[in-house]
Scaffold this active site. Structure first.
Site, PDB file in Angstrom:
ATOM      1  N   ASN A  72      -3.780   8.924   4.123  1.00  0.00           N
ATOM      2  CA  ASN A  72      -2.559   8.364   4.716  1.00  0.00           C
ATOM      3  C   ASN A  72      -2.524   8.415   6.245  1.00  0.00           C
ATOM      4  OD1 ASN A  72      -1.575   7.980   2.105  1.00  0.00           O
ATOM      5  ND2 ASN A  72      -0.462   9.920   2.079  1.00  0.00           N
ATOM      6  N   ARG A  98       0.823  -1.211   0.000  1.00  0.00           N
ATOM      7  CA  ARG A  98       0.000   0.000   0.000  1.00  0.00           C
ATOM      8  C   ARG A  98       0.859   1.266   0.000  1.00  0.00           C
ATOM      9  NH1 ARG A  98      -3.665   2.722   4.298  1.00  0.00           N
ATOM     10  NH2 ARG A  98      -5.281   3.680   2.999  1.00  0.00           N
ATOM     11  N   HIS A 128      -6.051  -6.067  -2.173  1.00  0.00           N
ATOM     12  CA  HIS A 128      -6.878  -6.201  -0.968  1.00  0.00           C
ATOM     13  C   HIS A 128      -7.129  -7.667  -0.622  1.00  0.00           C
ATOM     14  CE1 HIS A 128      -8.590  -1.810  -1.246  1.00  0.00           C
ATOM     15  NE2 HIS A 128      -7.295  -1.855  -1.002  1.00  0.00           N
ATOM     16  N   HIS A 143       0.466   4.362  -2.580  1.00  0.00           N
ATOM     17  CA  HIS A 143       0.228   5.739  -2.146  1.00  0.00           C
ATOM     18  C   HIS A 143       1.387   6.666  -2.504  1.00  0.00           C
ATOM     19  CE1 HIS A 143      -3.450   5.355   0.700  1.00  0.00           C
ATOM     20  NE2 HIS A 143      -3.490   4.440  -0.230  1.00  0.00           N
TER      21      HIS A 143
END
Ligand code: HEM
Ligand SMILES: *[C@@H]1O[C@H](CO)[C@@H](O)[C@H](O)[C@H]1NC(C)=O
Ligand SMILES: *[C@@H]1O[C@H](CO)[C@@H](O)[C@H](O)[C@H]1NC(C)=O
Ligand SMILES: *[C@@H]1O[C@H](CO)[C@@H](O)[C@H](O)[C@H]1NC(C)=O
Ligand SMILES: *[C@@H]1O[C@H](CO)[C@@H](O)[C@H](O)[C@H]1NC(C)=O
Ligand SMILES: *[C@@H]1O[C@H](CO)[C@@H](O)[C@H](O)[C@H]1NC(C)=O
Ligand SMILES: *[C@@H]1O[C@H](CO)[C@@H](O)[C@H](O)[C@H]1NC(C)=O
Ligand SMILES: *[C@@H]1O[C@H](CO)[C@@H](O)[C@H](O)[C@H]1NC(C)=O
Ligand SMILES: *[C@@H]1O[C@H](CO)[C@@H](O)[C@H](O)[C@H]1NC(C)=O
Ligand SMILES: *[C@@H]1O[C@H](CO)[C@@H](O)[C@H](O)[C@H]1NC(C)=O
Length: 345
Positions: free
Chosen positions: A94, A64, A194, A68
């Site tokens: 975040n 992740r 996910h 990001h």
């Protein structure tokens, strides 16, 4: 490539000392560190393996972190910068959510000890993401390398460029398109991340208690799962954690997609890939659900595509010494550092 980079750097020092002009990264290549830091992947893997013993979630967190980073002015390690005015770490997607910063610091320290000022923080994050997928049982791939670290972060952009958990599918697609990714296969394959990791109650509890503002439940959420989630999230707004993939929480596999087929996606943004009538994402979900090999192959391709999102030239480029701060300005660089760069020609 690295020698070339250093020549460019050195010429730059000679010609443009004191000016705030920077150079952009060249073409990425899996062999980028073969001469200058051949053990880079082993070192990152070793630190990751050690951390995962006590913290199995760290693999998901590092994947992740890479996502990001890349969606905000490219894969430039901008997310790692601590500068109080611009740091992306406190942006809405975040804050109190993205993890792994300390482990990236550990990797950077280990690499500085073995091959000083060679491996960019952006490349460390990219390799760590791939090694995390492998460690969790997913595919491996040759990671293109040679990214440079930006000299600035952009919190405003972090707040607007990252997709939100309640956004409509078309908005999510638009955010993928905005960074040059595909709006069908990249969206579905990368959402497959996910398959591991956790989410906090507030990211899905609207589906349990107040889906359309009338105290209702999301009709696309399996009632059995909904009942279990209400126990973990007894009221709205909690930060309790639960598994994104309740069937195999820590394994990188294709169960995420079989979950979607029985309305067991945790986030609304997950379930709509399957439950949006007529969407081109539906058949891709079905494909990946029935064929894990197809998912793994597509995921590797999409991760490389995401990892190739380029920063704009105006964010600068360098190999940071400390992933949390930009290097000293060129005008204030020490004589010894200047000499090191020139002598590397
Ligand atoms: C498509 C749009 C996406 C949305 C709306 C979304 C949203 C979210 C949210 C809300 C969480 C839980 C955060 C928290 O509760 O603290 C999460 C976790 C996670 N996301 Fe996504 N995400 C998306 C795409 C992606 C992509 C493309 C990747 C990577 C390729 C990814 C990897 C992960 C991982 C691995 C976790 C678990 C992290 C952990 O346990 O630390 N997500 N995501
Ligand atoms: C490469 O790194 C691994 C893991 O840290 C270590 O065991 C190995 O000795 C290293 N090899 C070299 C040539 O440095
Ligand atoms: C940075 O933030 C400090 C206080 O948080 C403020 O005084 C300063 O003006 C800011 N600098 C810039 C360039 O925005
Ligand atoms: C940050 O991103 C915003 C939104 O895209 C943009 O308008 C702004 O110019 C960027 N700021 C900097 C300093 O690059
Ligand atoms: C449900 O949502 C509506 C509209 O956003 C809001 O007015 C209402 O207070 C919410 N109800 C609860 C119980 O949170
Ligand atoms: C969720 O959080 C609440 C409040 O912080 C706590 O009382 C409850 O035990 C938690 N539930 C679970 C299942 O973790
Ligand atoms: C809900 O989940 C149960 C148990 O996993 C499953 O048997 C059922 O088919 C699911 N319902 C729907 C509508 O998909
Ligand atoms: C599964 O996907 C792989 C990779 O695309 C493909 O080669 C294979 O034929 C597929 N298997 C089935 C049963 O469709
Ligand atoms: C499923 O995925 C495989 C590999 O990506 C691809 O070859 C095949 O055409 C896909 N099938 C469908 C129905 O999307
Ligand atoms: C670099 O110089 C600029 C302009 O003088 C200044 O705003 C910035 O804070 C400096 N950055 C560092 C890391 O010293």
């Amino acid at each position: 490539m690295s020698v070339f980079r250093h020549i460019v750097t050195a010429l730059f020092y000679v010609v443009l000392i004191g000016r705030s002009v920077y150079f952009a990264q060249g073409q990425l290549s899996p062999t980028f560190y073969d001469q200058t830091c051949p053990n880079v992947t082993n070192i990152i893997r070793g630190i990751l393996l050690n951390a995962a013993i006590d913290d199995p979630r760290i693999t998901a967190s590092l994947v992740r972190l890479h996502f990001h980073d890349c969606f905000v002015q490219g894969c430039d390690a901008s997310i790692l910068l601590d500068d109080a005015n611009t740091t992306e770490k406190v942006a809405l997607p975040n804050a109190n959510s993205v993890r792994g910063y300390e482990l990236i610091d550990q990797m950077k320290t280990a690499l500085e000890n073995v091959c000083a000022q060679t491996v960019s923080c952006a490349d460390i994050v990219t390799i760590a993401a791939e090694e995390s997928v492998v460690l969790a049982g997913g595919p491996s791939w040759a990671v293109p390398l040679g990214r440079l670290d930006s000299r600035s972060a952009n919190r405003t952009l972090a707040n607007s460029a990252l997709p939100g958990f309640n956004e409509p599918l078309d908005d999510i697609k638009a955010k993928f398109a905005a960074v040059g990714l595909d709006t069908s296969v990249d969206v579905v394959a990368l959402s497959g991340a996910h398959t591991f990791g956790r989410a906090q109650c507030f990211t899905f509890d609207q589906r349990l208690y107040n889906f359309s503002g009338i105290g209702d439940q999301d009709p696309d959420l399996n009632e059995t799962l909904a009942a279990r989630l209400r126990e973990i999230c007894p009221t709205s707004g909690l930060t309790n954690l639960t598994n994104l993939d309740h069937t195999t929480p820590n394994a990188f596999d294709n169960r995420y997609f079989t979950n979607l087929q029985v309305e067991e996606g945790l986030l609304r943004s997950d379930q709509i890939l399957f439950s949006t009538p007529g969407a081109d994402t539906v058949e891709i979900v079905n494909n990946f659900s029935s064929n894990q090999t197809a998912f793994f192959e597509a995921f590797a391709v999409s991760m490389i595509r995401m990892g190739n999102i380029r920063p704009p030239a105006d964010v600068g480029g360098e190999v940071r010494l400390n992933c949390r701060v930009v290097n000293a300005n060129i005008s204030t660089v020490s004589d010894s550092e200047d000499a090191r760069l020139v002598s590397s020609i």
